[in-house]
Design an enzyme around this catalytic site. Sequence first.
Site, short mmCIF file in Angstrom:
data_model
loop_
_atom_site.label_atom_id
_atom_site.label_comp_id
_atom_site.label_asym_id
_atom_site.label_seq_id
_atom_site.Cartn_x
_atom_site.Cartn_y
_atom_site.Cartn_z
N ASN A 149 -4.86 1.45 2.19
CA ASN A 149 -4.20 2.73 1.90
C ASN A 149 -3.81 2.87 0.44
O ASN A 149 -3.66 3.98 -0.04
CB ASN A 149 -2.97 2.90 2.78
CG ASN A 149 -2.07 1.69 2.78
OD1 ASN A 149 -2.52 0.57 3.04
ND2 ASN A 149 -0.81 1.88 2.48
N CYS A 333 4.53 5.32 2.88
CA CYS A 333 5.27 4.78 4.03
C CYS A 333 6.34 3.81 3.58
O CYS A 333 7.25 3.48 4.31
CB CYS A 333 4.30 4.07 4.98
SG CYS A 333 2.76 4.93 5.11
#
Length: 383
Positions: A149, A333
């Site tokens: 990511n 996140c």
Amino acid sequence: MPKKTSQTIYLDYAAATPMDRHVLDAMKLYFTDKFYNPSSTYMAGRNVKQDLDEARSKIAHWLGARPSEIIFTAGGTEANNIAVHGVMQNHPKANLVISAVEHDSVLEPASEYEFQIAKVSKQGRIDLSDLASKIDDQTVLVCVMQANNEIGTIQPIKEISELIHKIRNERLKKGNELPLLLHSDSTQAANYLDLHVARLGVDLLSINGGKIYGPKQSGVLYLKGGISLKSTILGGNQEQGIRSGTQNVPAAIGLATALDIAQNKRNYEAKRLQKIQKLFIDGLLKIPGAIINGSLKTRLPNNVHLTLPGIDNETLLIQLDEAGVMAAAGSACSASSEEPSKVLRAIGLDKAEIQSSIRFTMGRRTTELEIKKTLQILLGLVS
Ligand code: PLP
């Protein structure tokens, strides 16, 4: 895709994607008219169950799996947690090995058990010999994400699977019947890569809707038939008892629709974005000292991650935002964490380099013109 409403340039698709209109349209009915509990015995409830199972079959199709191998979850974090806890709690004396670039939703549950971290190269690719050396006779689970990511590096999942099978066969010859399972977090891969579980050779795989133009808090854990997991979310026994709780039917329908669209478009989108990515990278490399992080060859087509030595990324992100460009310093996140990125540390960046690094992630609405504008803005800011 709906038309854009402002002049801003969004380059943080790895954090969130706008919901596709077709996804929203497919979901609507299940909030209002078809709101019934899919576990209800009356016809209306049974009809909803049928629709839920159709969504399950659609997802199974893209994964080359059986519908019974698809467990609906509330997002990628939950799918990863269920995978790690479910396997490890079934084998209390065993250990697991994870790659050094796993998302926190794999790393954090893994760290509750005996675990080891397999190294990655400077480009973020798994070091297969290090991985092999860390798998011992008590290892039951290996977690390697399909694509990262932060830096977009794609992992050689098939090769990892072959290695694991070899080790497992050697263990069997010695009379060790402990399973050795491969889990892959495919949440960042689903827009661009093949998710066929047999071709990948995985036993467990996670995807989510929020990264593929579907609803947030929707997800799936693929669990190969015959593998038993210890249930960690207990209750009404929905989803084969692996993920109890009334299913979020609109989210499941949305995820299935989103995956259908994403996988149908994936070759087209990958090619389109690869062209724009090259333009972006070539432009960025004109900035003196700029370094592109991650692999240039095995990389998600929407990811551009770079270090601009001497530049403070927080300041640059604010300046970019003021100029209308939305980008990120790393994983959204863990945006609340002050800790430097573990992924960037794993590929050998020091603290100063990490603080000078930024991530741009492109998506369906990204155009060549937007990237040219971004380059212009960026060059103006750093010069
Ligand atoms: N895994 C990876 C690689 C991610 O990028 C993310 C979210 O950014 C997650 C897991 C968590 O997914 P979710 O936000 O759906 O819980």
